[in-house]
Scaffold this active site. Sequence first.
Site, mmCIF file in Angstrom:
data_model
loop_
_atom_site.group_PDB
_atom_site.id
_atom_site.type_symbol
_atom_site.label_atom_id
_atom_site.label_comp_id
_atom_site.label_asym_id
_atom_site.label_seq_id
_atom_site.Cartn_x
_atom_site.Cartn_y
_atom_site.Cartn_z
ATOM 1 N N HIS A 1 10.030 5.331 6.132
ATOM 2 C CA HIS A 1 9.753 3.990 4.986
ATOM 3 C C HIS A 1 10.083 4.861 3.908
ATOM 4 O O HIS A 1 9.612 5.725 3.290
ATOM 5 C CB HIS A 1 7.726 4.406 4.772
ATOM 6 C CG HIS A 1 7.676 3.132 4.308
ATOM 7 N ND1 HIS A 1 6.552 2.512 4.021
ATOM 8 C CD2 HIS A 1 8.129 2.466 2.756
ATOM 9 C CE1 HIS A 1 5.986 1.346 3.260
ATOM 10 N NE2 HIS A 1 7.126 2.042 2.506
ATOM 11 N N HIS B 1 12.639 3.166 0.793
ATOM 12 C CA HIS B 1 13.951 2.833 0.041
ATOM 13 C C HIS B 1 14.267 2.901 -0.854
ATOM 14 O O HIS B 1 14.176 3.794 -1.460
ATOM 15 C CB HIS B 1 12.829 1.857 -0.706
ATOM 16 C CG HIS B 1 11.648 0.970 0.004
ATOM 17 N ND1 HIS B 1 12.101 -0.224 0.109
ATOM 18 C CD2 HIS B 1 10.400 1.610 -0.105
ATOM 19 C CE1 HIS B 1 10.496 -0.816 0.259
ATOM 20 N NE2 HIS B 1 9.428 0.119 0.552
ATOM 21 N N HIS C 1 5.954 -4.648 5.609
ATOM 22 C CA HIS C 1 5.002 -3.937 4.692
ATOM 23 C C HIS C 1 3.832 -4.555 4.671
ATOM 24 O O HIS C 1 4.031 -6.395 4.759
ATOM 25 C CB HIS C 1 5.739 -4.147 3.411
ATOM 26 C CG HIS C 1 6.639 -2.662 2.666
ATOM 27 N ND1 HIS C 1 7.835 -2.552 3.561
ATOM 28 C CD2 HIS C 1 6.576 -2.513 1.848
ATOM 29 C CE1 HIS C 1 8.444 -2.244 2.877
ATOM 30 N NE2 HIS C 1 7.829 -1.034 2.097
ATOM 31 N N GLU D 1 -0.529 -3.170 2.437
ATOM 32 C CA GLU D 1 -1.010 -2.222 1.545
ATOM 33 C C GLU D 1 -1.936 -2.178 0.711
ATOM 34 O O GLU D 1 -2.645 -1.660 0.142
ATOM 35 C CB GLU D 1 0.420 -2.525 0.300
ATOM 36 C CG GLU D 1 0.512 -0.948 0.015
ATOM 37 C CD GLU D 1 2.449 -1.244 -1.085
ATOM 38 O OE1 GLU D 1 3.319 -1.998 -1.103
ATOM 39 O OE2 GLU D 1 2.928 -0.165 -1.506
ATOM 40 N N ASP E 1 8.056 6.439 0.670
ATOM 41 C CA ASP E 1 8.254 5.227 -0.343
ATOM 42 C C ASP E 1 9.139 5.135 -1.324
ATOM 43 O O ASP E 1 10.139 5.044 -0.950
ATOM 44 C CB ASP E 1 6.792 4.849 -0.875
ATOM 45 C CG ASP E 1 6.710 3.019 -0.542
ATOM 46 O OD1 ASP E 1 7.929 2.804 -0.003
ATOM 47 O OD2 ASP E 1 5.183 2.398 -1.320
HETATM 48 N N1 ADE Z 1 9.497 -2.149 -2.703
HETATM 49 C C1 ADE Z 1 9.468 -0.415 -3.148
HETATM 50 N N2 ADE Z 1 8.105 -0.260 -2.173
HETATM 51 C C2 ADE Z 1 7.658 -1.163 -2.799
HETATM 52 C C3 ADE Z 1 5.846 -0.913 -1.768
HETATM 53 N N3 ADE Z 1 5.448 0.506 -1.469
HETATM 54 N N4 ADE Z 1 5.989 -2.172 -1.589
HETATM 55 C C4 ADE Z 1 6.053 -2.985 -1.776
HETATM 56 N N5 ADE Z 1 7.580 -3.183 -1.497
HETATM 57 C C5 ADE Z 1 7.997 -2.406 -2.283
HETATM 58 ZN ZN ZN Z 2 7.616 0.555 1.007
#
Ligand code: ADE
Ligand code: ZN
Length: 341
Positions: free
Chosen positions: A14, A16, A194, A197, A275
Site C-alpha cells: 500500500h 502511492h 481503499h 479508512e 501509504d
Molecule cells: N491517496 C493517497 N493516499 C490516500 C489515502 N490514505 N486514502 C485515500 N486516498 C489516498
Molecule cells: Zn492509500
Amino acid sequence: MIDFINQLPKTELHLHIEGTLEPETMFRLAKRNGIELPYTTVEQIREDYNFSDLQSFLDIYYKGAAVLIEEEDFYELTKEYLEKAHQDNVKHVEIFFDPQTHTQRGIPFKKVVEGIHRALEEARGNYGLTSRLIMCFLKHLSEEEAIETLKEALPYKEWIFGVGWDSTELGNPPQKFKKVCDMALSEGFITVNHAGEEGPAQYIWDSIKELHIRRVDHGVRSIDDELLLEYLRRSRIPLTVCPLSNIKLCVFSDMKEHVIKKLLNKGLCVTVNSDDPAYFGGYINRNFIEIWKALDLSKEEIAQLAKNSFEASFLSIEKKQQYYNEIDTQLEGIESASMLG
Ligand code: ADE
Ligand code: ZN
C-alpha cells in the site's frame, strides 16, 4: 528489536508513488520544470503537513504532484522510493499510481507509466526487487472519467497488474464504480479498494460484494463489525494497514489506540504499509517500529506481520514459501541467541 525489524524481509502493498515525493525532490523538480511553489524552504513544506483528516491531506498532496511533468520526473520519483525500500529490506512492492492526477493537468498517460515502469525494471535488475503496478481511479471523479482512464491504460496492460480506487472515501461508496470495475475485471485486471479508512465497515462489505476486491486498503473500520471480522478471518482477504498514515490523518488519536494488534490477534491477514511516506513521517520500517513501541508487539507478532505481507502479495506460492522460511530462520536465530543469554 529494531535490528530484527530492519532485517526482516517484507513486501510493501500500500504505497502511492506520488506520496513518496519528498520536499527536497519537490523543490528540485519545481526548479527544473519552471514551476513556482508556495514555499521557500523544505522546513516550510514540512510545517504545512499538519492534517485534520483525509481531505485536508489530499488537497496538499494533489498540489505537490503538480511538479511531476516529464517521464524522467516519474522515473526519478520511483527510483528514489525503490532505493529506500531496498534499504528497508523490502523484497517486493505493489505500487499504486494515480494517472488522473496527472492526465487532468495535461500530462500524457504514456509519460507517467513509462517513467514508473522504467524505474521498476531497473530495481528488479539492480536489487532483485520485484514489483507489480496497480492503477488507482480517483473516487472524487466520475465513473465516466474512470472508464476513459481504463481505456488509456489498455495499451500498457502488460505492465499494470490491477486497478484500485483511492482519494475521498466518504460520499463515494463502492457502488459508484461497479461498471468500470466489471470492465477492468473482464480485461483481466485484479481489483483492490481503499475502504474503511474514514468510511464505515459497510464500504468494506460493498467492496467485496460489488468490486470483487482481492485486498482491502486500510480496512481498520472492520473493527466495528463482528460479522465482517469473521468473514475476513475465514476468507483471509488481507488488509493493507498504514499506521503512521492513520495517525497523521486523525483516524486514531494516538498510536496506542491503533487496532492493528487487535486485528492481528483475531487472526486476520493484516499487513504494515507506509501509504504516503513523504507526508506521514516514515517509510515501512518506521511504521513497524512505531507500532512495536506503542502496542508492545512481540517478535512473533512482528514476524507474523512480515509473513502476512508475503501472503497478501500477488507473488507465486513458491516465492511466498521461500520468504516464510527466511522469516522463520531469522526468528529462530533471535530465539536461540536469547536462550544463550
Ligand atoms: N491517496 C493517497 N493516499 C490516500 C489515502 N490514505 N486514502 C485515500 N486516498 C489516498
Ligand atoms: Zn492509500
